[in-house]
Design a protein around this motif. Structure first.
Motif, PDB file in Angstrom:
ATOM      1  N   ALA A  66      -1.223 -34.214 -24.097  1.00  0.00           N
ATOM      2  CA  ALA A  66      -2.104 -33.205 -24.710  1.00  0.00           C
ATOM      3  C   ALA A  66      -3.079 -33.869 -25.677  1.00  0.00           C
ATOM      4  CB  ALA A  66      -1.274 -32.142 -25.428  1.00  0.00           C
ATOM      5  N   GLY A  67      -2.579 -34.811 -26.457  1.00  0.00           N
ATOM      6  CA  GLY A  67      -3.436 -35.528 -27.387  1.00  0.00           C
ATOM      7  C   GLY A  67      -4.531 -36.307 -26.677  1.00  0.00           C
ATOM      8  N   SER A  68      -4.189 -36.931 -25.566  1.00  0.00           N
ATOM      9  CA  SER A  68      -5.197 -37.706 -24.833  1.00  0.00           C
ATOM     10  C   SER A  68      -6.262 -36.794 -24.240  1.00  0.00           C
ATOM     11  CB  SER A  68      -4.555 -38.575 -23.749  1.00  0.00           C
ATOM     12  OG  SER A  68      -3.987 -37.796 -22.732  1.00  0.00           O
ATOM     13  N   ALA A  69      -5.853 -35.621 -23.784  1.00  0.00           N
ATOM     14  CA  ALA A  69      -6.832 -34.658 -23.258  1.00  0.00           C
ATOM     15  C   ALA A  69      -7.753 -34.174 -24.378  1.00  0.00           C
ATOM     16  CB  ALA A  69      -6.113 -33.476 -22.609  1.00  0.00           C
ATOM     17  N   GLY A  70      -7.168 -33.854 -25.520  1.00  0.00           N
ATOM     18  CA  GLY A  70      -7.979 -33.429 -26.659  1.00  0.00           C
ATOM     19  C   GLY A  70      -8.924 -34.519 -27.115  1.00  0.00           C
TER      20      GLY A  70
END
Length: 140
Positions: A66-70
């Motif tokens: 999720a962090g990488s997508a954000g």
């Protein structure tokens, strides 16, 4: 006069980005395992489910993905991603603490503190990886 290649970050290929995210997941999982072992050594009960590997590894994978997508979205669409991420990353980490605070109801302090430390460790390791494989450029 500087060239564009000197002012813009190098674009990484999808395999490099995916590899960086996988490394972040692995390092974060190891860090969380060490925190869990330490928490148990300091008195967290063995039956405290969030400190079981199956729980924290699954959530670590979700968090790093999720962090990488954000990170990628902010990097792509923000005029000044560095400026936006500076307050955003710590804010997201603090919000991620909220579910852990409900564990205090069980009277478990050591385990909850360990969970909070896990969030911070994952954020530090993931952001370090994102910066390497998805570098932020100057204001566009």
């Amino acid at each position: 006069m500087s060239s564009v290649s000197q002012t813009l970050p190098a674009r990484r290929g999808p395999l490099v980005v995916a590899g960086g995210v996988v490394v972040a997941i692995l390092l974060s999982s190891v860090a969380n395992a060490l925190i869990a072992v330490l928490a148990h050594a300091l008195g967290a009960p063995d039956d405290f489910d969030p400190l079981k590997a199956s729980s924290y590894i699954f959530l670590t994978v979700l968090g790093v993905l999720a962090g990488s997508a954000g990170w990628a979205l902010v990097r792509r669409f923000s005029r000044d991603p560095e400026r936006l991420l500076r307050p955003l990353v710590p804010s997201v980490v603090v919000v991620s603490f909220v579910p852990d605070f409900f564990k205090f109801e069980d009277g478990e302090v050591t385990g909850v503190v360990a969970l909070l430390l896990m969030h911070v460790a994952v954020a530090v390791l993931a952001v370090s990886a994102y910066r390497k494989v998805m570098p932020l450029g100057p204001v566009r």
